[in-house]
Motif scaffolding. Structure first.
Motif, mmCIF file in Angstrom:
data_model
loop_
_atom_site.group_PDB
_atom_site.id
_atom_site.type_symbol
_atom_site.label_atom_id
_atom_site.label_comp_id
_atom_site.label_asym_id
_atom_site.label_seq_id
_atom_site.Cartn_x
_atom_site.Cartn_y
_atom_site.Cartn_z
ATOM 1 N N GLU A 282 1.040 -1.314 -0.144
ATOM 2 C CA GLU A 282 0.248 0.048 0.112
ATOM 3 C C GLU A 282 0.784 1.172 -0.024
ATOM 4 O OE1 GLU A 282 -4.061 1.421 1.800
ATOM 5 O OE2 GLU A 282 -2.685 1.151 3.392
ATOM 6 N N ARG A 283 0.430 2.008 -0.956
ATOM 7 C CA ARG A 283 1.386 3.385 -0.984
ATOM 8 C C ARG A 283 0.299 4.411 -0.305
ATOM 9 N NH1 ARG A 283 3.364 1.303 -6.321
ATOM 10 N NH2 ARG A 283 1.636 2.209 -7.558
ATOM 11 N N VAL A 284 0.763 5.080 0.533
ATOM 12 C CA VAL A 284 -0.050 6.299 1.243
ATOM 13 C C VAL A 284 0.667 7.698 0.851
ATOM 14 C CG1 VAL A 284 -1.089 7.237 3.395
ATOM 15 C CG2 VAL A 284 -0.823 4.669 3.043
ATOM 16 N N GLY A 285 0.082 8.649 0.361
ATOM 17 C CA GLY A 285 0.448 9.751 0.099
ATOM 18 C C GLY A 285 0.123 10.858 1.066
ATOM 19 N N LEU A 286 0.980 11.608 1.624
ATOM 20 C CA LEU A 286 0.788 12.453 2.524
ATOM 21 C C LEU A 286 1.078 14.021 2.032
ATOM 22 C CD1 LEU A 286 -0.207 13.698 5.426
ATOM 23 C CD2 LEU A 286 2.046 12.966 6.444
ATOM 24 N N ILE A 346 4.938 5.243 2.810
ATOM 25 C CA ILE A 346 4.629 6.630 3.035
ATOM 26 C C ILE A 346 5.273 7.541 2.394
ATOM 27 C CG2 ILE A 346 3.798 8.339 4.690
ATOM 28 C CD1 ILE A 346 3.765 5.991 6.993
ATOM 29 N N LEU A 347 4.596 8.440 1.373
ATOM 30 C CA LEU A 347 5.192 9.238 0.714
ATOM 31 C C LEU A 347 4.795 10.575 1.293
ATOM 32 C CD1 LEU A 347 7.069 9.917 -1.950
ATOM 33 C CD2 LEU A 347 4.652 10.312 -3.051
ATOM 34 N N VAL A 348 5.919 11.526 1.629
ATOM 35 C CA VAL A 348 5.544 12.679 2.278
ATOM 36 C C VAL A 348 5.920 13.680 1.399
ATOM 37 C CG1 VAL A 348 5.841 14.349 4.223
ATOM 38 C CG2 VAL A 348 5.860 11.624 4.765
ATOM 39 N N THR A 349 5.139 14.865 0.829
ATOM 40 C CA THR A 349 5.632 15.802 0.087
ATOM 41 C C THR A 349 5.437 17.173 0.889
ATOM 42 O OG1 THR A 349 3.625 16.445 -0.919
ATOM 43 C CG2 THR A 349 4.942 14.758 -1.855
ATOM 44 N N SER A 350 6.224 17.936 0.870
ATOM 45 C CA SER A 350 6.086 19.354 1.606
ATOM 46 C C SER A 350 7.291 20.123 1.335
ATOM 47 C CB SER A 350 6.252 18.876 3.127
ATOM 48 O OG SER A 350 6.346 20.115 3.904
ATOM 49 N N LEU A 400 0.330 8.300 -7.503
ATOM 50 C CA LEU A 400 0.458 6.899 -7.717
ATOM 51 C C LEU A 400 -0.080 6.024 -6.482
ATOM 52 C CD1 LEU A 400 4.161 6.784 -9.512
ATOM 53 C CD2 LEU A 400 1.819 6.852 -10.602
ATOM 54 N N CYS A 401 -0.282 6.847 -5.286
ATOM 55 C CA CYS A 401 -0.603 6.222 -4.233
ATOM 56 C C CYS A 401 -1.820 5.897 -4.282
ATOM 57 C CB CYS A 401 -0.361 7.288 -2.987
ATOM 58 S SG CYS A 401 1.352 7.790 -2.838
ATOM 59 N N ASP A 402 -2.246 4.791 -3.268
ATOM 60 C CA ASP A 402 -3.449 4.228 -2.949
ATOM 61 C C ASP A 402 -4.552 5.138 -2.355
ATOM 62 O OD1 ASP A 402 -2.518 1.832 -4.479
ATOM 63 O OD2 ASP A 402 -1.471 1.473 -2.666
ATOM 64 N N ARG A 403 -3.875 5.678 -1.176
ATOM 65 C CA ARG A 403 -4.546 6.566 -0.274
ATOM 66 C C ARG A 403 -3.907 7.816 -0.290
ATOM 67 N NH1 ARG A 403 -6.766 3.784 5.123
ATOM 68 N NH2 ARG A 403 -6.017 1.698 4.657
ATOM 69 N N VAL A 422 -8.577 9.241 -6.829
ATOM 70 C CA VAL A 422 -8.707 8.774 -5.609
ATOM 71 C C VAL A 422 -9.129 10.124 -4.889
ATOM 72 C CG1 VAL A 422 -7.145 8.290 -3.374
ATOM 73 C CG2 VAL A 422 -6.912 7.066 -5.689
ATOM 74 N N ARG A 423 -10.263 9.557 -3.967
ATOM 75 C CA ARG A 423 -10.929 10.761 -3.212
ATOM 76 C C ARG A 423 -10.106 10.863 -2.033
ATOM 77 N NH1 ARG A 423 -17.170 8.475 -2.905
ATOM 78 N NH2 ARG A 423 -17.302 8.889 -5.118
ATOM 79 N N PRO A 424 -9.708 12.250 -1.533
ATOM 80 C CA PRO A 424 -8.485 12.459 -0.584
ATOM 81 C C PRO A 424 -9.168 12.415 0.638
ATOM 82 C CG PRO A 424 -9.217 14.493 -1.961
ATOM 83 C CD PRO A 424 -9.916 13.217 -2.636
ATOM 84 N N TRP A 425 -8.360 12.475 1.698
ATOM 85 C CA TRP A 425 -8.522 12.940 2.932
ATOM 86 C C TRP A 425 -7.851 14.173 3.182
ATOM 87 C CZ3 TRP A 425 -11.682 9.719 5.922
ATOM 88 C CH2 TRP A 425 -11.827 8.397 5.550
ATOM 89 N N VAL A 426 -8.779 14.990 3.413
ATOM 90 C CA VAL A 426 -8.708 16.515 3.186
ATOM 91 C C VAL A 426 -8.630 16.852 4.886
ATOM 92 C CG1 VAL A 426 -9.257 18.728 2.827
ATOM 93 C CG2 VAL A 426 -10.089 16.843 1.262
ATOM 94 N N LEU A 427 -7.091 17.382 4.969
ATOM 95 C CA LEU A 427 -6.748 17.936 6.418
ATOM 96 C C LEU A 427 -7.183 19.423 6.431
ATOM 97 C CD1 LEU A 427 -2.986 16.873 6.306
ATOM 98 C CD2 LEU A 427 -4.697 15.904 8.072
#
Ligand code: GDP
Length: 488
Positions: A282-286, A346-350, A400-403, A422-427
């Protein structure tokens, strides 16, 4: 070998269900046909009608685009300063404004506008954009060629420009009734100024009929104004056929239009391989965006990420200890995770590295979780090509992330989840930098980007409506900015 979860990479996949033309040379743009190898299959399919319209569009672009005799003719008219009465080819010239996410939203919208109004899309690409994307239309180019009569885009296309449609109307130099407008008396081009709060400037049927008489139009915007067409009766039937799945408008447009150049694709591939993303279950993008106008302190933002993740089980077993630190969970939880051997990446972009560092620290001892961050640029530098290349590569990696967990109001995040489908989780954005966002996050109801600039007024059936979100069932309020904006 290219990583893929499928055994065969057949033409349906390679061409995204017919969305892409098979007519390109593969080497000139490696990402175009290879992207689908890096993605899970999309849950959205392009309609046959969209596929057919795209092929027709491409034919028109070849007939009217740079290099064609009809283009030369149209440019001569533009140079002469007068609009031609009848012209086989009409053009929409897009010019960039604001950050990369904003640019991709408005470019995608301008392409949809061109599709709906039979115009040819051309792109004014200053050096910081040149070499970011591949050519999207086979056998032609979307880039304005050297020698194009308009050169000073930044100076000419401002709010006060006398060539702006809104200003022409206000000055009375143009009638709002197309029957009173003679094409050959018009200036050679019109400027459609759709930045932020001006999205309603030209979306009355009457305006559209006048605008249709201009052979050249320059569009400048920083929002997803494609949403506006869904409020216009004249386009609704066609949009219905093009996009029976209303949620996937940008998704299809973006996958059709935006192919990272070989340079950018090189960056994507390098990270993909270095992080061994192919191996992850699983690839999680943050995506953590800290806006200059809403400088949420690190601990607040980090706390929000943790609350969001815990509530919805997004990052693997992150628990907050009494002292506020974050740990990996109980050892028994860890042991059971290990037994399952499910690898989460977990892929973090910032722009900053601190979120990555904290999260990386949390999972340091967990062999089933890997945490990565490609770059931390420190600040936005939209004028620099290298910076934009890294930004696009990161948007692409996120996609390319699943979540995907995104920061509210960030167009950077919109592009990533739109491309991903993908429907994002929005902070959610807190009321003030120091305040607590409650709830920490919500899952968006759509993969569409948010318009961000709801129209203040509309025409015809929807004139005077106070709640644009209640007009048609598929136009809704965005989750991310306190119910003020809309998504198509
Ligand atoms: P928005 O401001 O969040 O709506 O997104 P934009 O893309 O329009 O503008 C922000 C710009 O800042 C991006 O285009 C990048 O240039 C830069 N930026 C913001 N966040 C990141 C990130 O996580 N990674 C990289 N590489 N650049 C970023």
């Amino acid at each position: 070998p290219p990583p893929t979860t499928r055994h065969e990479h057949d033409d349906q996949d390679r061409l995204i269900g017919g969305l892409l033309s098979p007519a390109f040379d593969e080497q000139s743009c490696r990402s175009r046909y290879a992207s689908s190898l890096y993605r899970r299959p999309s849950r959205f399919r392009p309609s046959n009608h969209l596929v057919e319209r795209l092929r027709r569009y491409e034919a028109r672009h070849r007939r009217c685009g740079p290099g064609a005799p009809l283009f030369k003719e149209a440019v001569e008219h533009l140079r002469s300063g007068r609009n031609a009465a009848r012209s086989e080819c009409q053009y929409a010239v897009w010019t960039p404004f604001n950050g990369l996410g904003n640019r991709m939203l408005s470019l995608g919208s301008t392409f949809l506008y061109a599709l709906l109004t039979d115009r040819v899309l051309l792109v004014h690409a200053p050096q910081e954009l040149d070499g970011l994307f591949c050519e999207p239309f086979p056998g032609s180019s979307w880039t304005l060629p050297a020698g194009f009569p308009i050169t000073d885009f930044a100076g000419t296309f401002t709010m006060r420009s006398p060539t702006s449609y809104k200003n022409m109307r206000q000055a009375g130099s143009i009638s709002g009734d197309h029957r009173n407008v003679t094409a050959e008396r018009l200036p050679a081009y019109v400027f459609l100024d759709l930045i932020q709060s001006f999205t309603d400037a030209a979306f009355c049927e009457a305006d559209q009929r006048v605008l249709a008489k201009f052979n050249w139009m320059v569009v400048k915007s920083d929002v997803y104004f494609a949403s506006m067409f869904f409020l216009m009766p004249a386009y609704q039937g066609e949009l219905e056929r093009l996009f029976p799945e209303k949620e996937a408008v940008f998704h299809h447009l973006a996958r059709y239009l935006f192919h990272p150049s070989n340079d950018v694709w090189g960056i994507v591939r390098r990270y993909y391989d270095a992080y061994d993303l192919a191996r992850a279950d699983e690839r999680v993008g943050l995506q953590v965006r800290v806006f200059p106008e809403m400088p949420v302190p690190f601990e607040n933002m980090y706390g929000q990420i943790v609350r969001c993740s815990q509530r919805h089980g997004l990052l693997p077993k992150v628990v907050q200890r009494e002292d506020g630190a974050v740990s990996n969970g109980s050892s028994s939880a860890m042991a059971s995770e290990s037994r399952r051997k499910k690898l989460t990446s977990i892929l973090v972009t910032s722009l900053f590295s601190e979120y990555y560092e904290r999260i990386h620290g949390v999972y340091d001892t967990n062999p089933n979780v890997e945490v990565h961050q490609p770059s931390h640029e420190g600040e936005q530098r939209t004028e620099a090509l290298g910076h934009n290349q890294r930004a696009l590569a990161e948007i692409y990696l996120l996609s390319l992330c699943d979540r995907i967990v995104t920061t509210a109001v960030s167009t950077f995040g919109y592009i990533a989840h739109g491309l991903a489908g993908v429907r994002p989780w929005v902070l959610l954005r807190p009321p003030s930098p120091e305040a607590r966002a409650e709830p920490a996050c919500v899952q968006s109801k759509t993969v569409e980007p948010c318009l961000q600039a709801p129209p203040r007024g509309m025409c015809g059936a929807v004139e005077g409506a106070t709640d644009m979100g209640a007009l048609v069932p598929y136009v809704r309020h965005c989750e991310d900015s306190h119910g003020e904006s809309q998504a198509a």
